[in-house]
Motif scaffolding. Sequence first.
Motif, PDB file in Angstrom:
ATOM      1  N   THR A 207       0.837  -1.198   0.000  1.00  0.00           N
ATOM      2  CA  THR A 207       0.000   0.000   0.000  1.00  0.00           C
ATOM      3  C   THR A 207       0.869   1.244   0.000  1.00  0.00           C
ATOM      4  O   THR A 207       1.972   1.255   0.542  1.00  0.00           O
ATOM      5  CB  THR A 207      -0.936   0.064   1.220  1.00  0.00           C
ATOM      6  N   ARG A 208       0.363   2.278  -0.637  1.00  0.00           N
ATOM      7  CA  ARG A 208       1.008   3.585  -0.607  1.00  0.00           C
ATOM      8  C   ARG A 208      -0.081   4.626  -0.344  1.00  0.00           C
ATOM      9  O   ARG A 208      -1.192   4.511  -0.846  1.00  0.00           O
ATOM     10  CB  ARG A 208       1.699   3.876  -1.943  1.00  0.00           C
ATOM     11  N   TYR A 209       0.257   5.617   0.456  1.00  0.00           N
ATOM     12  CA  TYR A 209      -0.725   6.626   0.822  1.00  0.00           C
ATOM     13  C   TYR A 209      -1.206   7.410  -0.396  1.00  0.00           C
ATOM     14  O   TYR A 209      -0.415   7.727  -1.300  1.00  0.00           O
ATOM     15  CB  TYR A 209      -0.153   7.594   1.849  1.00  0.00           C
ATOM     16  N   ILE A 210      -2.458   7.734  -0.409  1.00  0.00           N
ATOM     17  CA  ILE A 210      -3.012   8.601  -1.443  1.00  0.00           C
ATOM     18  C   ILE A 210      -2.338   9.965  -1.339  1.00  0.00           C
ATOM     19  O   ILE A 210      -2.227  10.530  -0.259  1.00  0.00           O
ATOM     20  CB  ILE A 210      -4.533   8.743  -1.259  1.00  0.00           C
ATOM     21  N   ASP A 211      -1.875  10.492  -2.466  1.00  0.00           N
ATOM     22  CA  ASP A 211      -1.148  11.762  -2.410  1.00  0.00           C
ATOM     23  C   ASP A 211      -1.661  12.780  -3.420  1.00  0.00           C
ATOM     24  O   ASP A 211      -0.938  13.687  -3.820  1.00  0.00           O
ATOM     25  CB  ASP A 211       0.355  11.530  -2.634  1.00  0.00           C
ATOM     26  N   HIS A 212      -2.913  12.621  -3.822  1.00  0.00           N
ATOM     27  CA  HIS A 212      -3.452  13.593  -4.768  1.00  0.00           C
ATOM     28  C   HIS A 212      -4.836  14.051  -4.307  1.00  0.00           C
ATOM     29  O   HIS A 212      -5.534  13.327  -3.589  1.00  0.00           O
ATOM     30  CB  HIS A 212      -3.554  12.995  -6.180  1.00  0.00           C
ATOM     31  N   ALA A 213      -5.212  15.236  -4.728  1.00  0.00           N
ATOM     32  CA  ALA A 213      -6.504  15.789  -4.337  1.00  0.00           C
ATOM     33  C   ALA A 213      -7.637  14.896  -4.819  1.00  0.00           C
ATOM     34  O   ALA A 213      -7.632  14.432  -5.967  1.00  0.00           O
ATOM     35  CB  ALA A 213      -6.660  17.192  -4.922  1.00  0.00           C
ATOM     36  N   GLY A 214      -8.597  14.640  -3.936  1.00  0.00           N
ATOM     37  CA  GLY A 214      -9.742  13.818  -4.295  1.00  0.00           C
ATOM     38  C   GLY A 214      -9.522  12.329  -4.134  1.00  0.00           C
ATOM     39  O   GLY A 214     -10.438  11.530  -4.368  1.00  0.00           O
ATOM     40  N   GLY A 215      -8.308  11.939  -3.723  1.00  0.00           N
ATOM     41  CA  GLY A 215      -7.997  10.516  -3.601  1.00  0.00           C
ATOM     42  C   GLY A 215      -8.816   9.810  -2.537  1.00  0.00           C
ATOM     43  O   GLY A 215      -9.262   8.680  -2.724  1.00  0.00           O
ATOM     44  N   PHE A 216      -9.027  10.489  -1.418  1.00  0.00           N
ATOM     45  CA  PHE A 216      -9.817   9.884  -0.338  1.00  0.00           C
ATOM     46  C   PHE A 216     -11.231   9.602  -0.821  1.00  0.00           C
ATOM     47  O   PHE A 216     -11.765   8.515  -0.608  1.00  0.00           O
ATOM     48  CB  PHE A 216      -9.841  10.820   0.878  1.00  0.00           C
ATOM     49  N   GLU A 217     -11.838  10.582  -1.467  1.00  0.00           N
ATOM     50  CA  GLU A 217     -13.219  10.417  -1.935  1.00  0.00           C
ATOM     51  C   GLU A 217     -13.318   9.282  -2.951  1.00  0.00           C
ATOM     52  O   GLU A 217     -14.276   8.508  -2.939  1.00  0.00           O
ATOM     53  CB  GLU A 217     -13.721  11.726  -2.551  1.00  0.00           C
ATOM     54  N   THR A 218     -12.315   9.169  -3.817  1.00  0.00           N
ATOM     55  CA  THR A 218     -12.325   8.096  -4.808  1.00  0.00           C
ATOM     56  C   THR A 218     -12.241   6.738  -4.139  1.00  0.00           C
ATOM     57  O   THR A 218     -12.994   5.809  -4.463  1.00  0.00           O
ATOM     58  CB  THR A 218     -11.153   8.258  -5.794  1.00  0.00           C
ATOM     59  N   THR A 219     -11.305   6.609  -3.185  1.00  0.00           N
ATOM     60  CA  THR A 219     -11.135   5.334  -2.491  1.00  0.00           C
ATOM     61  C   THR A 219     -12.386   4.945  -1.728  1.00  0.00           C
ATOM     62  O   THR A 219     -12.865   3.807  -1.825  1.00  0.00           O
ATOM     63  CB  THR A 219      -9.937   5.404  -1.522  1.00  0.00           C
ATOM     64  N   MET A 220     -12.939   5.877  -0.959  1.00  0.00           N
ATOM     65  CA  MET A 220     -14.132   5.563  -0.187  1.00  0.00           C
ATOM     66  C   MET A 220     -15.327   5.308  -1.101  1.00  0.00           C
ATOM     67  O   MET A 220     -16.183   4.456  -0.813  1.00  0.00           O
ATOM     68  CB  MET A 220     -14.442   6.694   0.792  1.00  0.00           C
ATOM     69  N   GLY A 221     -15.381   6.021  -2.228  1.00  0.00           N
ATOM     70  CA  GLY A 221     -16.455   5.771  -3.184  1.00  0.00           C
ATOM     71  C   GLY A 221     -16.388   4.363  -3.737  1.00  0.00           C
ATOM     72  O   GLY A 221     -17.419   3.695  -3.909  1.00  0.00           O
ATOM     73  N   ASN A 222     -15.163   3.888  -4.008  1.00  0.00           N
ATOM     74  CA  ASN A 222     -14.996   2.517  -4.490  1.00  0.00           C
ATOM     75  C   ASN A 222     -15.405   1.501  -3.423  1.00  0.00           C
ATOM     76  O   ASN A 222     -16.071   0.500  -3.722  1.00  0.00           O
ATOM     77  CB  ASN A 222     -13.543   2.272  -4.901  1.00  0.00           C
ATOM     78  N   LEU A 223     -14.994   1.762  -2.179  1.00  0.00           N
ATOM     79  CA  LEU A 223     -15.347   0.839  -1.095  1.00  0.00           C
ATOM     80  C   LEU A 223     -16.856   0.794  -0.884  1.00  0.00           C
ATOM     81  O   LEU A 223     -17.465  -0.280  -0.842  1.00  0.00           O
ATOM     82  CB  LEU A 223     -14.659   1.263   0.203  1.00  0.00           C
ATOM     83  N   LEU A 224     -17.452   1.955  -0.739  1.00  0.00           N
ATOM     84  CA  LEU A 224     -18.887   2.006  -0.466  1.00  0.00           C
ATOM     85  C   LEU A 224     -19.708   1.566  -1.672  1.00  0.00           C
ATOM     86  O   LEU A 224     -20.837   1.096  -1.526  1.00  0.00           O
ATOM     87  CB  LEU A 224     -19.290   3.429  -0.049  1.00  0.00           C
ATOM     88  N   GLY A 225     -19.130   1.686  -2.854  1.00  0.00           N
ATOM     89  CA  GLY A 225     -19.845   1.305  -4.072  1.00  0.00           C
ATOM     90  C   GLY A 225     -19.730  -0.160  -4.424  1.00  0.00           C
ATOM     91  O   GLY A 225     -20.299  -0.591  -5.445  1.00  0.00           O
ATOM     92  N   GLY A 226     -18.976  -0.924  -3.621  1.00  0.00           N
ATOM     93  CA  GLY A 226     -18.899  -2.355  -3.862  1.00  0.00           C
ATOM     94  C   GLY A 226     -17.909  -2.787  -4.927  1.00  0.00           C
ATOM     95  O   GLY A 226     -17.963  -3.923  -5.412  1.00  0.00           O
TER      96      GLY A 226
END
Length: 285
Positions: A237-256
């Motif tokens: 794993t590598r930390y998200i380092d770009h704007a909007g990365g958190f929202e993208t990751t959580m969107g993928n998780l919550l979106g299945g």
Amino acid sequence: MRLFAPLFLLGLSLTLLSSGVTGSKPLLVFEVNLDLPPSERFAGLFDLSPDFNRTVWKFYDDSFKDNTALTDLLYGIAEKRGPENAEQWQEIQSLADLSGLPLAFVHSIQMLYELQTVMVPVVNLTRSSSSSSREKKEVEAESTSYAFPAGYEALESLPWRHSAGCTGIIAATADGSVAHARNLDFAPADIMSALVYDARFTKGGEEVFRSQMVAGYTMVVTAARFGTNGYALERNTRYIDHAGGFETTMGNLLGGVPLNGWTLRKILEEESSYDAAVEAFSTAA
């Protein structure tokens, strides 16, 4: 037999030496028979070592049981995400039944790699001690300016948040053979080192691939498929380092969206050659 090993950096880790766990020990070997129904594949896992069940419960008791803010968040993410695909979900349910741990906990732990990427970044640990005062002030500003989005602050207490990060090396010998070695730097080291085992995935009585696995987790960490054109992989794993990365990751998780470790496991199962595996890894959704 040669093993051609591409290095796939998808993001994670477990540095034992820096955490007081030193030396090495032979891993216990467990067969995961893919011909069995998913609910039966891990039936004997917790009989392999009495330490496995004792350790997963210690992990739960020490880091999750009394941390309601964290478990409420994790279980809420798991609930919104919903069950995994039918095959993986049956394996998860069986691991919960075998260990006696809450199903919601076992499910949420399957997301540990994805959740690791949304941790507060560790600021460059390799920065020279001779860095200028201006550089140091910039680092301090970076450290204090990053915060978890509202509602996700409890992720800061995840027990693997402070792990250092893992990596690997690939080296070729004079005869063309390739060696692939890696460290698994995932905390807490005393817990994770007691849960690692060597899984041999088989079909029709023959090995398909093997993987370093963590008891209670259904996906591959480090894996190899042997053959004249075989391959190996590792996940980091590598930390998200770009704007909007958190929202993208959580969107993928919550979106299945399928967990990346499951995608890797299925490719290992289905692709026997290096070239086909590279194509599959490169084009996986």
